[in-house]
Design a protein around this motif. Structure first.
Motif, PDB file in Angstrom:
ATOM      1  N   LEU A 125       0.652  -1.065   0.139  1.00  0.00           N
ATOM      2  CA  LEU A 125       0.129   0.072   0.132  1.00  0.00           C
ATOM      3  C   LEU A 125       0.955   1.287  -0.042  1.00  0.00           C
ATOM      4  O   LEU A 125       0.582   2.185  -0.841  1.00  0.00           O
ATOM      5  N   GLY A 126       2.010   1.273   0.777  1.00  0.00           N
ATOM      6  CA  GLY A 126       2.894   2.328   0.932  1.00  0.00           C
ATOM      7  C   GLY A 126       3.398   2.878  -0.641  1.00  0.00           C
ATOM      8  O   GLY A 126       3.513   3.792  -0.831  1.00  0.00           O
ATOM      9  N   ILE A 127       3.986   1.535  -1.106  1.00  0.00           N
ATOM     10  CA  ILE A 127       4.411   1.866  -2.444  1.00  0.00           C
ATOM     11  C   ILE A 127       3.660   2.222  -3.607  1.00  0.00           C
ATOM     12  O   ILE A 127       3.409   3.129  -4.384  1.00  0.00           O
ATOM     13  N   LEU A 128       2.196   1.657  -3.594  1.00  0.00           N
ATOM     14  CA  LEU A 128       1.072   2.176  -4.393  1.00  0.00           C
ATOM     15  C   LEU A 128       0.677   3.564  -4.229  1.00  0.00           C
ATOM     16  O   LEU A 128       0.529   4.089  -5.242  1.00  0.00           O
ATOM     17  N   TYR A 129       0.356   3.952  -3.091  1.00  0.00           N
ATOM     18  CA  TYR A 129       0.005   5.308  -2.815  1.00  0.00           C
ATOM     19  C   TYR A 129       1.398   6.403  -3.230  1.00  0.00           C
ATOM     20  O   TYR A 129       0.986   7.313  -3.587  1.00  0.00           O
ATOM     21  N   ASP A 134       0.690  10.038  -3.617  1.00  0.00           N
ATOM     22  CA  ASP A 134      -0.064  10.529  -2.436  1.00  0.00           C
ATOM     23  C   ASP A 134       1.217  10.333  -0.985  1.00  0.00           C
ATOM     24  O   ASP A 134       1.343   9.279  -0.458  1.00  0.00           O
ATOM     25  N   VAL A 135       1.851  11.318  -0.816  1.00  0.00           N
ATOM     26  CA  VAL A 135       2.975  11.048   0.192  1.00  0.00           C
ATOM     27  C   VAL A 135       2.466  10.705   1.564  1.00  0.00           C
ATOM     28  O   VAL A 135       2.821   9.872   2.259  1.00  0.00           O
ATOM     29  N   THR A 136       1.431  11.483   1.809  1.00  0.00           N
ATOM     30  CA  THR A 136       0.704  11.175   3.427  1.00  0.00           C
ATOM     31  C   THR A 136       0.513   9.851   3.554  1.00  0.00           C
ATOM     32  O   THR A 136       0.615   9.185   4.509  1.00  0.00           O
ATOM     33  N   ARG A 137      -0.417   9.272   2.867  1.00  0.00           N
ATOM     34  CA  ARG A 137      -0.865   8.036   2.814  1.00  0.00           C
ATOM     35  C   ARG A 137       0.306   7.029   2.621  1.00  0.00           C
ATOM     36  O   ARG A 137       0.361   5.906   3.236  1.00  0.00           O
ATOM     37  N   GLY A 171      11.401  12.424  -7.283  1.00  0.00           N
ATOM     38  CA  GLY A 171      10.893  13.518  -6.284  1.00  0.00           C
ATOM     39  C   GLY A 171      10.056  13.065  -5.422  1.00  0.00           C
ATOM     40  O   GLY A 171      10.243  13.438  -3.903  1.00  0.00           O
ATOM     41  N   VAL A 172       9.000  12.120  -5.451  1.00  0.00           N
ATOM     42  CA  VAL A 172       8.109  11.709  -4.826  1.00  0.00           C
ATOM     43  C   VAL A 172       8.668  10.790  -3.780  1.00  0.00           C
ATOM     44  O   VAL A 172       8.579  10.629  -2.711  1.00  0.00           O
TER      45      VAL A 172
END
Length: 575
Positions: A125-129, A134-137, A171-172
């Motif tokens: 989930l972290g990599i998908l967001y 979506d940095v926060t999620r 960047g993300v």
């Protein structure tokens, strides 16, 4: 390469258990038959697991037939029908395969819900967001991953950094990692992982900052010290990089991490002998380490310590580590020592990797050197038929042409290059090769035409400019035109000895003997081959320096006994 649809292993589980999920008639139902004049067939009532099995079968069949939309539809349906975490994980993987981020996220959330204590779905989930920006999620789920992960926390941060660096825009990725690391202010391994990722992404200043932060938390963390040195090296501060490592090794003289980092930096600056000593130190502490043996083998190869290199690379090969590379350099060592049969065997065992093509080309050179030019040409023809890349096909034509020239078969070389140029008319390397052979065969118009085409395509090609200028100076009386081309070439490559020689020769043709001598002496000091020596000898004679001309001639004949060009000059000038 086209990716193949692979049958999912869980199908075996479904298939083995599927039949048991069909409900059989009860004894009461069987007795009820007596109350009916005809036998009744019980209604088929498949369980949710059976439904899921059918949907997975449909998905796999659709995937194999190429209907990927149907495949993801059935997988999503099966995932919703049956609460199996591996099914949710598979659905996420298929969705990612199809670049369907929406379904991938849905499946990842389903997976996480089914195994709330498992770290893996949180990582996904972290990599998908993160991939969606979506940095926060992303940070929230990656924090869950770190907290739920069993084992070494530092390895968890490293894993996150690797995945972000590979799958997420730069960047993300950096923003997510920076925010994640900030959640663990007392963790030097977190800063270290951030620094490693930053360095891989080319952000040397960020890497240096992260390394220094890790060292602030843990001053004796050798991995962070190594990272700091690498970042400094990347920023161009070579002196400080070596200073950092030397100070670290003085404090921790037995640190493998610091010695390894120091050895690698020595390789970067091409201090191969010093690097060799460091790797030998490492080998004493880990005698069978294939990575150390491999590096020592390559270092000894470059240092021409062939016996040691051969032993190290044989051990690398037997350990199954970098097998093709080991075979390639074993072949190079054998070839360098004149053991051609052994070289052929080693080159033939190179079956993959960056050295495969060169190993194949070297086989052709050895066959030709052994006197079997026809076999070498047949071998190159087979290679040309089997390779798919245009660049490699052209390179094989160039190699075959070179072998023909070495065999003094210029007409065959010209015919080959002519055929290749008609097949690849935009290949400038082939035009250049045909031009040089055409010049040697006296086909001036073809040589001039080919070199002019190259210059029209690449006006700043110093090699082509020099070649055309030299051909005109050597084969025509268009000396001023030749001078113009050579001047352009020399402006582009002022220290190239071949261009300097051409300038000297065109000045000689223009009867500017003093100028000619200036350039030819300079060229001869860099490349004392028969052609440059011949030019210099003729200029020296014109300037009345016969004794010097005789000395140059004698030295050249000693190095190249019986050279036709030099012998002709000797008789022509009476030296």
């Amino acid at each position: 390469m086209k990716r193949k649809w692979v049958l999912w292993p869980i199908m075996a589980i479904f298939l083995s258990a599927g039949c048991a999920t069909v409900r059989q008639p009860s004894s009461a139902q069987r007795e009820n038959k007596a109350h009916h004049t005809s036998a009744a067939v019980n209604k088929f009532e498949p369980s949710p697991k059976t439904h899921a099995m059918y949907d997975v079968l449909a998905a796999e069949m659709a995937g194999h037939s190429g209907d990927l939309k149907a495949a993801i539809h059935y997988y999503r349906k099966a995932m919703k029908a049956y609460p199996d975490p591996s099914l949710a994980q598979r659905t996420m993987q298929i969705a990612l395969f199809l670049h369907n981020q929406k379904v991938a996220l849905e499946a990842a959330h389903r997976w996480a819900k089914l195994v709330p204590h498992d770290a893996k779905p949180q990582q996904a989930l972290g990599i998908l967001y993160a991939s969606q920006g979506d940095v926060t999620r992303s940070v929230r789920h990656l924090e869950n991953y770190i907290n739920k992960r069993k084992g070494n926390t530092g390895q968890g941060f490293m894993r996150v950094g690797t995945l972000l660096g590979q799958a997420v825009p730069e960047g993300v990725a950096l923003s997510v990692m920076k925010n994640l690391v900030s959640k663990y202010p007392g963790q030097p391994r977190a800063q270290f992982a951030y620094g490693v990722m930053a360095l891989k992404l080319g952000k040397s200043k960020m890497a240096l900052g992260a390394a220094e932060e890790a060292l602030h938390i843990s001053p004796h963390m050798n991995e962070a010290l190594s990272l700091k040195a690498q970042a400094l090296m990347s920023l161009g501060d070579q002196q400080q990089a070596f200073k950092v490592l030397k100070e670290g090794m003085a404090r921790a003289p037995k640190s493998v991490v610091l010695h390894l980092s120091y050895a690698r930096l020595l390789v970067v600056v091409k201090s191969y002998r010093a690097a060799r000593e460091q790797f030998r130190w490492l080998l004493k502490r880990s005698p069978d380490n294939p990575a150390v043996l491999y590096t020592l083998g390559l270092l000894d190869f470059h240092l021409k310590r062939d016996s040691e290199a051969y032993d190290y690379l044989q051990r690398v090969y037997k350990a199954g580590y970098h097998v093709s590379v080991a075979q390639y350099f074993l072949g190079r060592i054998a070839e360098r020592n004149g053991n051609m049969e052994s070289a052929l065997t080693h080159y033939a065992n190179v079956n993959a990797g960056e050295y495969l093509f060169d190993a194949q080309v070297r086989i052709a050179y050895i066959l030709a050197r052994q006197g079997d030019l026809n076999q070498a040409r047949e071998y190159l023809g087979e290679l040309r038929a089997n390779v798919s890349g245009r660049r490699q096909k052209i390179e094989l034509y160039l190699v075959e042409g070179e072998l023909l020239q070495q065999a003094d078969d210029l007409p065959a070389a010209f015919k080959l290059y002519d055929k290749a140029v008609h097949k690849y008319p935009k290949a400038l390397q082939l035009l250049y090769a045909r031009a040089l052979v055409a010049d040697k065969l006296g086909k001036l118009k073809i040589a001039e035409k080919d070199l002019t085409r190259i210059i029209q395509s690449k006006p700043n090609d110093a090699v082509a400019l020099n070649a055309l200028g030299y051909v005109l100076a050597n084969r025509t009386s268009r000396y001023d035109e030749a001078l113009g081309y050579i001047k352009r070439a020399l402006a582009l490559k002022p220290h190239d000895p071949e261009i300097i020689d051409s300038m000297g020769w065109v000045q000689f043709k223009l009867k500017h003997y003093a100028r000619a001598l200036h350039y030819l002496e300079k060229a001869y000091s860099a490349i004392a081959n028969p052609e440059v020596a011949g030019h210099l000898i003729q200029a020296l004679v014109k300037e009345g320096k016969r004794s010097r001309a005789h000395a140059v001639l004698e030295k050249a004949l000693k190095a190249y006994p019986g050279n036709v060009g030099l012998m002709s000059i000797k008789h022509q000038l009476g030296l």
